[in-house]
Design an enzyme around this catalytic site. Sequence first.
Site, mmCIF file in Angstrom:
data_model
loop_
_atom_site.group_PDB
_atom_site.id
_atom_site.type_symbol
_atom_site.label_atom_id
_atom_site.label_comp_id
_atom_site.label_asym_id
_atom_site.label_seq_id
_atom_site.Cartn_x
_atom_site.Cartn_y
_atom_site.Cartn_z
ATOM 1 N N LYS A 175 0.812 -1.227 0.000
ATOM 2 C CA LYS A 175 0.000 0.000 0.000
ATOM 3 C C LYS A 175 0.842 1.273 0.000
ATOM 4 C CE LYS A 175 -1.078 -0.545 4.972
ATOM 5 N NZ LYS A 175 -0.482 -1.901 5.109
ATOM 6 N N ASN A 218 -1.300 6.937 6.487
ATOM 7 C CA ASN A 218 -0.435 6.008 7.205
ATOM 8 C C ASN A 218 0.996 6.063 6.708
ATOM 9 O OD1 ASN A 218 -0.242 3.836 9.189
ATOM 10 N ND2 ASN A 218 0.110 2.464 7.467
ATOM 11 N N HIS A 264 -0.948 -8.787 12.028
ATOM 12 C CA HIS A 264 -1.597 -8.139 13.171
ATOM 13 C C HIS A 264 -2.496 -9.095 13.955
ATOM 14 C CE1 HIS A 264 -0.002 -4.508 11.515
ATOM 15 N NE2 HIS A 264 -0.787 -4.546 10.455
#
Length: 446
Positions: free
Chosen positions: A124, A147, A192
């Site tokens: 990303k 981000n 995560h």
Amino acid sequence: MDKQATDFWADIENVLVVGLGVTGLSVVSFLDNLPRELCIRVIDTRDNPPGKEQLADHIQLHSGGWQSDWLAQADLIVLSPGIALATPEIQQAISQGCRVVGDIELFAWYVDKPVIAITGSNGKSTVTDLTGVMAKACGIHVGVGGNIGVPALDLLGHDHELYVLELSSFQLETTNSLATIASVFLNLSEDHMDRYESMEEYRQAKLKIFDHAQFSIVNHADRATYPDGVSENQLITFGLDENSQYGLSSYKNEEYLTSNGDRVLATKDLSLVGRHNVANALVAIALLDSAKIDYVAGLEALKSYTGLTHRCQVVVDNNNIKWINDSKATNVASTLAALSGLSCQGKLYLLLGGEGKGADFTDLKEPLSAINVELCCFGKDAAQFLSLHHSAKQYDTMHDVIESIAPLLQPHDMVMLSPACASFDQYKNFMARGEAFTELAHQYAD
């Protein structure tokens, strides 16, 4: 600002920012500059939170733990991405009627220009940066962040015509109102799991990027990126095949990027390395096309784009020998991604090693067996790579590697640092390691 936000602020007096750092500071600055008086407080459970010295004197800070009174008094909590929405103290505040949002939700209330949003487990940052670079080449005054790089709220107020945001699942958890002209979910892989109870919970957080998207772009080869309950004809697909709307085709023995069947650019003209970056290029074209931007004006920028620093970045291309800095590859999965579909007509000199953190490197053995490679293993855990390939050689340092292989390099060879290990056995961080490689590349390539 939308009417929902205007009505909401009417009842807000006490705002609690949870989590400082770069994002928290941007939130505090944004709130402090609103044309209304707010009582702004900050909680950070770290004893010495980064950025505390930058807080204005009138902003109260509680560090080293939670402050139950402030939580109880808050009319609004703005939660930093690093703190899970499921945190018990936050859940208790929600149960008592306090609204909890993140910085991207605040951004959504105030942004008045088109927004492109990108999420995914991998790639990303490159897609976000590349889309911004191409948009700029097309003459668009673009703000790139989220981000990556600049916090979203810091992008407001600069007369941007377009915003391109990288959004993590953490940011999307607390985002409900972001309207985008185009959103993409690049891929889904295990990550995560210390924060999410399941892969499906992680996936659902990322799928929120499509909630208010005018155009939803998905990975044709990864059904997990498809939003639930949406028919395929409502989606835009990208992929390394001929059946994707933004895909690949062959013409006169050359491979081309395509847009709805039309040839756009030969893949051989890309400076980016690896098949994953071919897909990233397709996504950038799809995003700009969906935003009604004539991406053709940005194709020269696409051709010359070499990637983000430390992420499969071509740092030298001299005498037809490429030197690639992928120091960000601090685990096996990242190195596997770098090797996937790598096009090297000569020999690949692959630099592996560092602090292995107890990882199992055997997954590298099969892909390495299929390419013309010499493994150059250095650092603390260099010996753990020696059994992966018959060509493996052990060195003490990266400098020793480069000094040894430089006289052997031939046209079409490639030297790639993609170490599959952390850097802290010999370097301060992966950035310092990548910078050292880049310096050596320039020194020995010449």
